[in-house]
Write a protein that holds these residues in place. Structure first.
Motif, short mmCIF file in Angstrom:
data_model
loop_
_atom_site.label_atom_id
_atom_site.label_comp_id
_atom_site.label_asym_id
_atom_site.label_seq_id
_atom_site.Cartn_x
_atom_site.Cartn_y
_atom_site.Cartn_z
N TYR A 1 0.87 -1.18 0.00
CA TYR A 1 0.00 0.00 0.00
C TYR A 1 0.91 1.23 0.00
O TYR A 1 2.11 1.13 0.31
N SER A 2 0.37 2.36 -0.32
CA SER A 2 1.14 3.61 -0.30
C SER A 2 1.10 4.21 1.10
O SER A 2 0.04 4.29 1.72
N ASN B 1 -6.28 3.63 1.82
CA ASN B 1 -5.46 2.70 1.04
C ASN B 1 -5.66 1.25 1.47
O ASN B 1 -5.67 0.34 0.63
#
Length: 457
Positions: free
Chosen positions: A66-67, A94
């Motif tokens: 994930y970011s 996210n």
């Protein structure tokens, strides 16, 4: 083995958090749970770079990313308050999108439970919102979680202010059985660095709400080690020590490649003769203090295995005292990162010179190794008190009038530790207790079995 349920495991993106959660994930996978392990992209890259090809082929966990919202920031700035603020802002959305993506993919079991680091409470809120089971993981010792849960009372009674700074110079006692916290030993205390204190205090407060939501709280400890602190935490489930659970490759989950040449070197050393020195992934020294450590080890005359990260001295490589490497060539081995559990299990190790992070504390206890304690920050201060005063399995170092740990203090404490038969007996007793806890019928064994039943229900 049939897969019954799929869980998403989410650690805080730091070495000391990823390691215990990946051990947990590995053991869940062994028990028939389909496990997906979520890291930010930078952390996943570090884990994969440190793994051997053989580890990757046999790895029973699927890594997903994930970011963290900080991709544009340099790697050395993706920590502290900036990282926490970014995670709290972007991570809920996210993680929700990641779960939806997984659940809509073909040939995959849908996510039924999120197991998240307790410092990422917003991730557990996402799971609740999506109708999924939630399990929290506390990656430190139970006493420090109990202290975090005590923060509102400490503020209301005027012991600390809203920033976590002590108002009263008094000892803090959570119960008669739990060692006291000194006002200078609160895990978030950093009076010389307000930014660091705000980050640590905010993290300590983050866990309060996450604990209050009623989720199971897993802890890498065993009930017999600190039942008094466990009694202060709602829904706690001690399932450790994780390193003692079988079917686990202890090299998986590190951010740095492990130098296994040290194991061959240890094979050539006499039994109970080598001091193992490792200060974790974040501790840093000024050059003068680093020199004192080196010269203290030399002065002790004992063989040593020393883990020295490339950034251990003010974020850069250390300079060794003149002639130190030449004079200690026959005594010492220096590596940048070691396979710690294999090192501590080795018969040549006599003691563990440690920063007392919880993962290292549990590692040392598992293998019956006495400690020489030098805590750096956060929970390490209280871990030292347990090691020295509660469990009596180690000694601690004292600063001199200049705020330094001198070479003579290091030599004196090493000599005292290695000749203290009582400490060695206590360490071996706790090692046996740890083994019993994870064997069939033990407290952690039963707790882990109940966790598996909950996940499969």
């Amino acid at each position: 083995m049939d897969l019954y349920q799929c869980v998403l495991v989410v650690p805080f993106p730091a070495q000391g958090h990823v390691m215990p959660l990946i051990k947990l994930a590995y053991n869940l996978a062994y028990h028939g749970i389909d496990v997906m392990f979520a890291n930010c992209e930078l952390v996943e890259a570090k884990i994969l770079a440190a793994m051997s090809d053989a580890d990757k082929e046999q790895f029973p966990i699927r890594l997903v990313t994930y970011s963290d919202g900080m991709e544009s920031q340099p790697a050395d700035q993706r920590s502290g308050q900036g990282l926490r603020n970014s995670l709290s802002k972007v991570m809920p959305g996210n993680i929700e999108n990641l779960i939806k993506q997984i659940n809509h993919s073909d040939n995959r079991e849908p996510i039924t439970c999120v197991i998240a680091d307790l410092t990422l409470g917003w991730t557990l809120e996402v799971a609740s919102k999506m109708g999924l089971k939630q399990v929290a993981v506390w990656p430190a010792g139970p006493a420090c979680l109990a202290l975090s849960l005590h923060i509102p009372k400490l503020i209301s009674t005027g012991v600390i202010d809203e920033t976590g700074s002590p108002v009263k110079n008094e000892l803090i006692r959570l119960s008669n059985e739990v060692p006291v916290f000194g006002s200078s030993e609160l895990m978030w205390s950093s009076p010389d660095n307000p930014t660091a204190q705000k980050f640590l205090f905010d993290i300590s407060q983050d866990v309060i709400k996450a604990t209050e939501n009623g989720s199971i709280v897993l802890c890498n400890t065993f009930l017999e080690l600190d039942s008094s602190s466990c009694a202060l935490i709602p829904n706690i489930l001690p399932i450790g020590p994780l390193p003692a659970i079988k079917h686990l490759n202890p090299s998986i989950g590190t951010f740095s490649p492990q130098d296994s040449t040290c194991l061959n070197w240890l094979d050539k050393q006499p039994s109970n003769s080598v001091i193992y020195i490792a200060f974790g992934s974040t501790a840093k020294f000024i050059q003068k203090q680093f020199n004192e450590v080196a010269l203290g080890l030399e002065l002790s005359g004992h063989s040593f295995l020393w883990v020295i990260r490339s950034n251990i001295v003010n974020g850069s490589s250390p300079e060794y005292p003149d002639g130190f490497l030449e004079r200690t060539a026959s005594l010492g081995k220096i590596v940048e990162w070691a396979p710690q559990e294999k090192v501590l299990a080795h018969t040549s190790i006599s003691c563990f010179f440690s920063h007392c992070g919880w993962n290292s504390t549990i590692d040392g206890l598992c293998f019956g190794v006495p400690f020489l304690c030098w805590p750096y920050f956060y929970d390490q201060l209280q871990n030292k008190n347990y090691i020295r005063d509660m469990w009596k399995v180690g000694l601690s170092l004292e600063h001199d009038e200049d705020g330094m740990i001198s070479r003579h203090e290091i030599k004196t404490k090493i000599d005292s530790l290695l000749t203290d038969e009582g400490i060695k007996r206590n360490a071996l007793k706790l090692m046996e207790d740890a083994k019993k806890s994870v064997n069939e019928g033990g407290s952690s064994y039963e707790n882990f079995e109940s966790l598996i039943k909950y996940l499969k229900a």
